[in-house]
Design a protein around this motif. Structure first.
Motif, short mmCIF file in Angstrom:
data_model
loop_
_atom_site.label_atom_id
_atom_site.label_comp_id
_atom_site.label_asym_id
_atom_site.label_seq_id
_atom_site.Cartn_x
_atom_site.Cartn_y
_atom_site.Cartn_z
N LEU A 1 0.92 -0.85 0.18
CA LEU A 1 0.08 -0.01 -0.12
C LEU A 1 0.97 1.36 0.04
O LEU A 1 0.42 1.92 -0.96
N ALA B 1 -1.75 5.94 -12.59
CA ALA B 1 -3.21 5.53 -11.71
C ALA B 1 -3.44 3.82 -12.14
O ALA B 1 -3.42 2.62 -11.58
N GLU B 2 -2.62 3.48 -13.43
CA GLU B 2 -3.03 2.27 -14.05
C GLU B 2 -2.63 1.39 -13.92
O GLU B 2 -2.42 0.31 -13.63
N GLN B 3 -0.84 2.06 -13.53
CA GLN B 3 -0.10 1.12 -12.88
C GLN B 3 -0.73 0.16 -11.18
O GLN B 3 -0.18 -0.54 -11.47
N VAL B 4 -1.58 1.14 -10.98
CA VAL B 4 -1.32 -0.29 -9.00
C VAL B 4 -2.33 -0.97 -9.31
O VAL B 4 -1.68 -1.80 -8.66
N LEU C 1 2.01 2.15 -3.51
CA LEU C 1 1.11 2.35 -4.71
C LEU C 1 0.18 3.26 -4.67
O LEU C 1 -0.12 4.00 -4.90
N ALA C 2 -0.03 4.10 -2.94
CA ALA C 2 -0.42 5.12 -2.23
C ALA C 2 0.21 6.38 -3.54
O ALA C 2 1.69 6.86 -3.61
N LEU D 1 1.36 5.75 -7.08
CA LEU D 1 1.66 5.83 -7.82
C LEU D 1 1.20 6.13 -9.13
O LEU D 1 -0.50 6.52 -9.82
N GLU D 2 2.18 6.83 -9.98
CA GLU D 2 1.38 7.45 -11.07
C GLU D 2 2.15 6.29 -12.62
O GLU D 2 3.49 6.00 -12.15
N ASP E 1 1.24 -3.75 -10.48
CA ASP E 1 1.40 -4.00 -10.04
C ASP E 1 0.97 -4.74 -7.81
O ASP E 1 1.38 -5.66 -7.40
N ALA E 2 -0.18 -4.73 -7.79
CA ALA E 2 -0.84 -5.46 -6.53
C ALA E 2 -1.20 -6.68 -6.85
O ALA E 2 -0.68 -7.11 -6.64
#
Length: 100
Positions: free
Chosen positions: A24, A33-36, A27-28, A30-31, A39-40
């Motif tokens: 988290l 946002a489509e990468q979130v 991810l918070a 992260l640019e 990565d998750a």
């Protein structure tokens, strides 16, 4: 869940909770946002490989507990109901899925 299952999941909970928090933090903000999600998913794949489906179950339980607590915080701070907060989240998901 039976006692054996409870114990098995409890043993891995501290590690997976720590890894969830690390994820988290990464991810918070992260640019882009489509990468979130990507990565998750990589974190979920790692947990699956190391701990099997029990690890994924703990990951989901951890995320659900934290998300629920944050929804309650947002509702209290914004003086809205839990349902209103969830409705706003659902609307954001619907808007993200529209073709402009």
């Amino acid at each position: 869940m039976d006692d054996e299952e409870d114990l098995r999941l409890a043993r891995m909970t501290p590690e997976i909770s720590r890894r969830t928090l690390v994820m988290l933090r990464a991810l918070a903000g992260l640019e882009p946002a489509e990468q979130v999600p990507e990565d998750a998913m990589a974190v979920a794949d790692e947990i699956l490989a190391e701990h099997g489906t029990d690890g994924l179950r703990v990951l989901v339980m951890t995320l659900a507990a934290w998300a629920t607590a944050q929804i309650e915080n947002v509702a209290e701070l914004s003086r809205r109901s839990h349902e209103a907060v969830l409705d706003a989240m659902e609307l954001a998901c619907l808007e993200a899925g529209t073709d402009d």
